[in-house]
Motif scaffolding. Sequence first.
Motif, mmCIF file in Angstrom:
data_model
loop_
_atom_site.group_PDB
_atom_site.id
_atom_site.type_symbol
_atom_site.label_atom_id
_atom_site.label_comp_id
_atom_site.label_asym_id
_atom_site.label_seq_id
_atom_site.Cartn_x
_atom_site.Cartn_y
_atom_site.Cartn_z
ATOM 1 N N LEU A 87 0.829 -1.198 0.000
ATOM 2 C CA LEU A 87 0.000 0.000 0.000
ATOM 3 C C LEU A 87 0.868 1.255 0.000
ATOM 4 N N ALA A 88 1.880 1.271 0.860
ATOM 5 C CA ALA A 88 2.758 2.438 0.944
ATOM 6 C C ALA A 88 3.513 2.654 -0.362
ATOM 7 N N ASP A 89 4.039 1.581 -0.948
ATOM 8 C CA ASP A 89 4.775 1.711 -2.206
ATOM 9 C C ASP A 89 3.862 2.182 -3.338
ATOM 10 N N THR A 90 2.642 1.667 -3.359
ATOM 11 C CA THR A 90 1.691 2.098 -4.383
ATOM 12 C C THR A 90 1.363 3.577 -4.225
ATOM 13 N N ALA A 91 1.182 4.009 -2.985
ATOM 14 C CA ALA A 91 0.905 5.431 -2.745
ATOM 15 C C ALA A 91 2.072 6.298 -3.198
ATOM 16 N N ASP A 92 3.293 5.838 -2.941
ATOM 17 C CA ASP A 92 4.463 6.603 -3.387
ATOM 18 C C ASP A 92 4.531 6.662 -4.909
ATOM 19 N N GLY A 93 4.239 5.531 -5.566
ATOM 20 C CA GLY A 93 4.267 5.513 -7.023
ATOM 21 C C GLY A 93 3.219 6.405 -7.632
ATOM 22 N N LEU A 94 2.002 6.334 -7.105
ATOM 23 C CA LEU A 94 0.927 7.175 -7.627
ATOM 24 C C LEU A 94 1.165 8.642 -7.297
ATOM 25 N N GLY A 95 1.642 8.888 -6.086
ATOM 26 C CA GLY A 95 1.846 10.264 -5.662
ATOM 27 C C GLY A 95 3.012 10.959 -6.329
ATOM 28 N N SER A 96 3.919 10.186 -6.911
ATOM 29 C CA SER A 96 5.093 10.786 -7.542
ATOM 30 C C SER A 96 4.729 11.612 -8.771
ATOM 31 N N GLY A 97 3.640 11.238 -9.441
ATOM 32 C CA GLY A 97 3.242 11.939 -10.652
ATOM 33 C C GLY A 97 4.164 11.707 -11.829
ATOM 34 N N LYS A 98 5.045 10.723 -11.721
ATOM 35 C CA LYS A 98 6.030 10.463 -12.773
ATOM 36 C C LYS A 98 5.497 9.434 -13.771
ATOM 37 N N PRO A 99 6.127 9.323 -14.940
ATOM 38 C CA PRO A 99 5.728 8.305 -15.912
ATOM 39 C C PRO A 99 5.831 6.905 -15.313
ATOM 40 N N ALA A 100 5.173 5.957 -15.981
ATOM 41 C CA ALA A 100 5.054 4.606 -15.436
ATOM 42 C C ALA A 100 6.398 3.994 -15.071
ATOM 43 N N GLU A 101 7.378 4.088 -15.956
ATOM 44 C CA GLU A 101 8.670 3.455 -15.695
ATOM 45 C C GLU A 101 9.334 4.034 -14.451
ATOM 46 N N ALA A 246 -5.589 -4.990 -1.366
ATOM 47 C CA ALA A 246 -6.051 -5.715 -0.183
ATOM 48 C C ALA A 246 -6.348 -4.755 0.968
ATOM 49 N N GLU A 247 -5.445 -3.809 1.220
ATOM 50 C CA GLU A 247 -5.657 -2.880 2.324
ATOM 51 C C GLU A 247 -6.801 -1.915 2.033
ATOM 52 N N THR A 248 -6.951 -1.523 0.791
ATOM 53 C CA THR A 248 -8.065 -0.650 0.425
ATOM 54 C C THR A 248 -9.399 -1.344 0.660
ATOM 55 N N ALA A 249 -9.499 -2.595 0.225
ATOM 56 C CA ALA A 249 -10.733 -3.348 0.424
ATOM 57 C C ALA A 249 -11.008 -3.578 1.903
ATOM 58 N N ALA A 250 -9.984 -3.941 2.660
ATOM 59 C CA ALA A 250 -10.168 -4.198 4.092
ATOM 60 C C ALA A 250 -10.637 -2.946 4.812
ATOM 61 N N THR A 251 -10.016 -1.819 4.521
ATOM 62 C CA THR A 251 -10.381 -0.566 5.199
ATOM 63 C C THR A 251 -11.788 -0.141 4.845
ATOM 64 N N THR A 252 -12.146 -0.244 3.575
ATOM 65 C CA THR A 252 -13.511 0.119 3.173
ATOM 66 C C THR A 252 -14.538 -0.758 3.852
ATOM 67 N N ALA A 253 -14.272 -2.063 3.907
ATOM 68 C CA ALA A 253 -15.213 -2.974 4.562
ATOM 69 C C ALA A 253 -15.372 -2.632 6.052
ATOM 70 N N LEU A 254 -14.279 -2.285 6.708
ATOM 71 C CA LEU A 254 -14.349 -1.942 8.125
ATOM 72 C C LEU A 254 -15.140 -0.658 8.345
ATOM 73 N N VAL A 255 -14.923 0.330 7.492
ATOM 74 C CA VAL A 255 -15.659 1.591 7.636
ATOM 75 C C VAL A 255 -17.150 1.354 7.452
ATOM 76 N N VAL A 256 -17.532 0.582 6.450
ATOM 77 C CA VAL A 256 -18.950 0.281 6.225
ATOM 78 C C VAL A 256 -19.512 -0.495 7.407
ATOM 79 N N SER A 257 -18.724 -1.418 7.943
ATOM 80 C CA SER A 257 -19.189 -2.222 9.087
ATOM 81 C C SER A 257 -19.415 -1.370 10.326
#
Length: 260
Positions: A87-101, A246-257
């Motif tokens: 989750l943290a690595d994905t956030a860093d990749g998305l937040g970087s705003g850089k090209p895919a590579e 996985a963490e996104t789904a888990a957190t959303t399910a917990l919030v709804v619960s």
Amino acid sequence: MRSTPWPDGLRFAFGTLTVLPVRVTRWDRAAARGGMLCAPLAGLVTGAAAAAAGLSLLFLGSGALLAAVATAAVPAALTRGLHLDGLADTADGLGSGKPAEDALRIMKQSDIGPFGVLTLVLVLLAQVAALARAYDGSWARGALAAVVSATVARLALTLAARAGVPAARPEGLGAAVAGVVPPGGALAAAAAVTASAAAGGALLGPSGALRAAAAVVLALAAAELLLRHCTRRFGGVTGDVFGGLAETAATTALVVSALG
């Protein structure tokens, strides 16, 4: 398409998605397909262990907050924190705003950047707060939230591994499981988990059944939105993206619960 004996699929699921001492004997695409279809079962076991830890503290008089912390800690421990790291690595990749590579290169680095740290803090706070609210409702509601969230977190991986979703890299766990699950199998798994969650929630009354089913559906919707965004940004999925889903789904399910 080569068939896979279910024991191989179960070993693949538990051997790759938990720290339980399960030896993975096959790493081919057929075994990966069976493993991804069995992923919700690994989540069910993880969720049951999390609920047991939370309930043990709750019945010893710890209060809802400490029980919630223990419940959130168990899935992290049973995965060696891999999903949170993803989750943290994905956030860093998305937040970087850089090209895919370049974004993929950032995600492979061992350190965690500011986007990753902020995302981890907010997600863990949300999970603990939601679990505490559920335990305040009743011990059964808290336990059900723990089980449903852990199960739907792994179900999100099943759906993300469906045919048509490419891998962003030619190597790694993402490449090993990308596209291995037939769409029909993914839909069947989703239907089975949703129905099982509703049945469990029904023990708490009609509103409990509706809330549990909604937790699954909305969690999968949130994971699907993230999956599509990552696929557009990175060109496909990676092991880190799977952890983020996985963490996104888990957190959303917990919030709804916790609502209602």
